[in-house]
Design an enzyme around this catalytic site. Structure first.
Site: not given
Length: 621
Positions: A310, A353
């Site tokens: 993330d 990401e």
């Protein structure tokens, strides 16, 4: 029995090189030769603490009974306690240098109380009987760049809920989720963070227990069972993982011993004000050992197949702000992480990401890269959704939105994501973004999904997107499964399932995803009609799929496109077929080439181009 961290273990931990720190830190149940539980050993790193005690069910939460011993100048504390059992609750009672008393959950705890309670639990991770040996064996042989990769992104708590509003357990979700995902045709399930976290609305992105599978859905072995069942059904499991930041709840990692320990000591970069979180100090060796060991932990104990990392932009740049400069300590950590994971299995997927243009994210560290396998193509996603939200009348002014992605498609190894972030916070669902009346919305939606499956790059779809859920994602409620009672949504899902089937059965659509040899434009410049045509190639030149996409509601007869081989072609899927909710204007039967040069080819096909449609055509002979 797990021994206390010895000199060499402590050296590895403090140098950032310990990759299985969970073997030496945290709470470990001890057993005699007959397998009887005789107590537990506890070890914690609290470098600024004046005193550390263990408190729990077993001592009436009285820290004076079990005072830990400081076994190193660097702040490692240890104790062995007899008479404790599995599932006993415990915490560390920490007295700071200023003699302030804190109660902290165990950073290495394997299990935790269910929120709103916050204690850690003693738990034995050993003993689960795995049945996924065949999967693990074949996983090591996968050449992911040349294979199909289609990921179904899931939030465990809102895929389905019970009639009383409670969550399904890990075991119950094995019965609900796995058959559905398998039937839809996906290759992997990606799950939003499953580490222990106090607030449901954080979706797991603000954690407190990195080694504890959240108890909302059951025990750690229940999660092992779920993953085992996935593997037995041919589905890989990717965990969303957050090595960047954590929540500030007082029982967690925040100011663990009264001073910055896991977080940066610098006020200007410690906190993410918008998220209400604090950042891991990724330049600190002990934090590196903690996080790298955590990734290894999920691989070893839970057999996970990969991690979606993330907010990588917040790791690469200080606070995600390029103007603040690169965070060299975090970049070193990323490389160490990816190298360490590959030591345990060369085919664990490491997915970034990342919304930045930082170079070489998916190049091996040996070649100067960060070492990820894949990077989410956020730019492609933004451009494509911006285009499809536009009224077809004006799409000609944004024609480049759908062609620009090919100018950098091979800079990295990309995954094309229609993720949870695009269907929350007022952004609307995928079909909710589509312009036009009801029929046109669904037609646009089918073109969008067809374009996703045809464009170079691996694929990801967030749950609900596959059946055109009308409302944006509601994390507190289940998906709108009642929509399957409506023919339009059934037809939409049938198209998605069929286009997935086409994608997975034609190597041309994935075999050369990361090679210039796998793509050629037929016509990228027809902005006046908003028609796009291109070819996807496999390694065999005659293994090809032609894609023709019409992004306006106009119909065209005898529309000619150039093709690379003379002979017979066949339309294998057309989104305008009535079975998908279309107007049934498609190209049936064999398509014979015409000896007429166009688009740089010596021969062409004459096609019917349906309104708001996408068509896939293959070469037969």
């Amino acid at each position: 029995m797990v021994n206390m961290p010895l000199d060499f273990d402590r050296y590895l931990f403090h140098s950032g090189k310990m990759k299985e720190a969970y073997q030496h830190f945290g709470a470990h149940l001890n057993y005699d030769q007959d397998g009887h539980n005789i107590g537990a050993s506890f070890s914690v790193w609290a470098p600024h603490a004046r005193k550390v005690n263990v408190i729990g069910d077993f001592n009436g939460w009285n820290g004076q009974i079990h005072q830990m011993k400081k076994i190193s100048d660097e702040g490692i504390w240890y104790i062995e306690i007899k008479g404790v059992s599995e599932y006993d609750n415990y915490k560390y009672e920490i007295f700071t240098a200023q003699n302030k008393r804190l109660e902290k959950s165990d950073p290495f705890a394997f299990h935790a109380e269910t929120r709103p309670n916050t204690a850690s639990k003693l738990y034995n991770l050993d003993g689960y009987d795995w049945h996924d040996q065949d999967w693990l064996r074949q996983r090591e042989t996968i050449n992911y760049p040349n294979r199909e990769l289609l990921i179904y992104e899931v939030h465990f708590g809102s895929f389905k809920k019970k009639d009383d509003g409670n969550y399904y357990s890990y075991g119950e979700m094995a019965d609900e989720l796995i058959p559905y995902v398998k039937d839809q045709g996906y290759t992997h399930i990606e799950i939003l963070p499953l580490i222990e976290h106090p607030f449901d609305g954080s979706w797991g992105y603000q954690g407190t227990g990195y080694y504890a599978a959240t108890s909302r859905y059951g025990t750690p072995k229940d999660l092992m069972y779920f993953i085992d069942r996935c593997h037995q059904n041919g589905l890989g499991v990717i965990l969303d993982w957050v090595p960047g930041h954590y929540c500030k709840d007082p029982h967690g990692l925040y100011l663990f011993d009264g001073e910055p320990t896991f977080e940066y000591p610098f006020d200007d970069v410690r906190e993410n004000k918008v998220w209400g979180t604090v950042n891991f100090d990724l330049g600190r060796n002990e934090v590196r050992s903690f996080l790298i060991s955590n990734a290894v932990f999920w691989i070893n104990y839970f057999h996970v197949d990969g991690f979606r990392i993330d907010a990588v932009s917040n790791l690469i740049y200080w606070l995600g702000n390029e103007s603040k400069g690169t965070n060299e300590g975090a970049i070193t950590f990323i490389k160490m992480l990816n190298e360490s994971v590959k030591e345990y299995s060369s085919n664990i997927l490491m997915i970034a990401e990342d919304s930045t243009a930082y170079p070489n994210v998916t190049k091996p560290t040996s070649q100067g890269g960060l070492g990820f396998n894949y990077k989410w193509n956020m730019g492609w996603m933004n451009d494509v959704l911006d285009y499809f939200t536009e009224d077809p009348l004006y799409r000609k002014y944004k024609h480049h939105n759908l062609t620009f992605g090919m100018s950098y498609a091979y800079n990295e190894q990309f995954i094309l994501p229609f993720s949870h972030d695009e269907v929350v916070h007022g952004k609307g669902s995928l079909i909710g973004k589509m312009p036009g009346d009801y029929w046109q919305k669904f037609a646009n939606y089918r073109v969008l999904m067809g374009f996703l499956m045809s464009h170079p790059g691996k694929k990801l779809i967030f749950m609900g997107g596959e059946f055109a859920q009308m409302h944006e994602w509601k994390d507190h409620d289940q998906l709108d499964w009642n929509l399957f009672d409506y023919p339009t949504h059934n037809s939409a899902n049938r198209f998605v399932k069929d286009i997935i089937g086409v994608y997975r059965s034609h190597k041309a659509l994935y075999e050369l995803d990361h090679s210039h040899n796998g793509f050629r434009w037929i016509d990228a410049n027809n902005n006046e009609q908003s028609i796009y045509s291109f070819i996807r190639f496999g390694k065999n030149d005659q293994d090809l799929v032609i894609i023709v996409m019409n992004c306006t509601p106009l119909v065209y007869q005898d529309y000619k496109i150039g093709v690379p081989h003379s002979g017979v072609y066949s339309e294998i899927i057309n989104s305008d077929k009535s079975i998908y909710g279309g107007s049934d204007q498609y190209n049936g039967g064999d398509l014979l080439t015409i000896n007429e040069g166009i688009h740089g080819f010596d021969q062409c096909l004459s096609l019917t181009i349906a309104p708001l449609s996408i068509s896939y055509i293959t070469f037969k002979n």
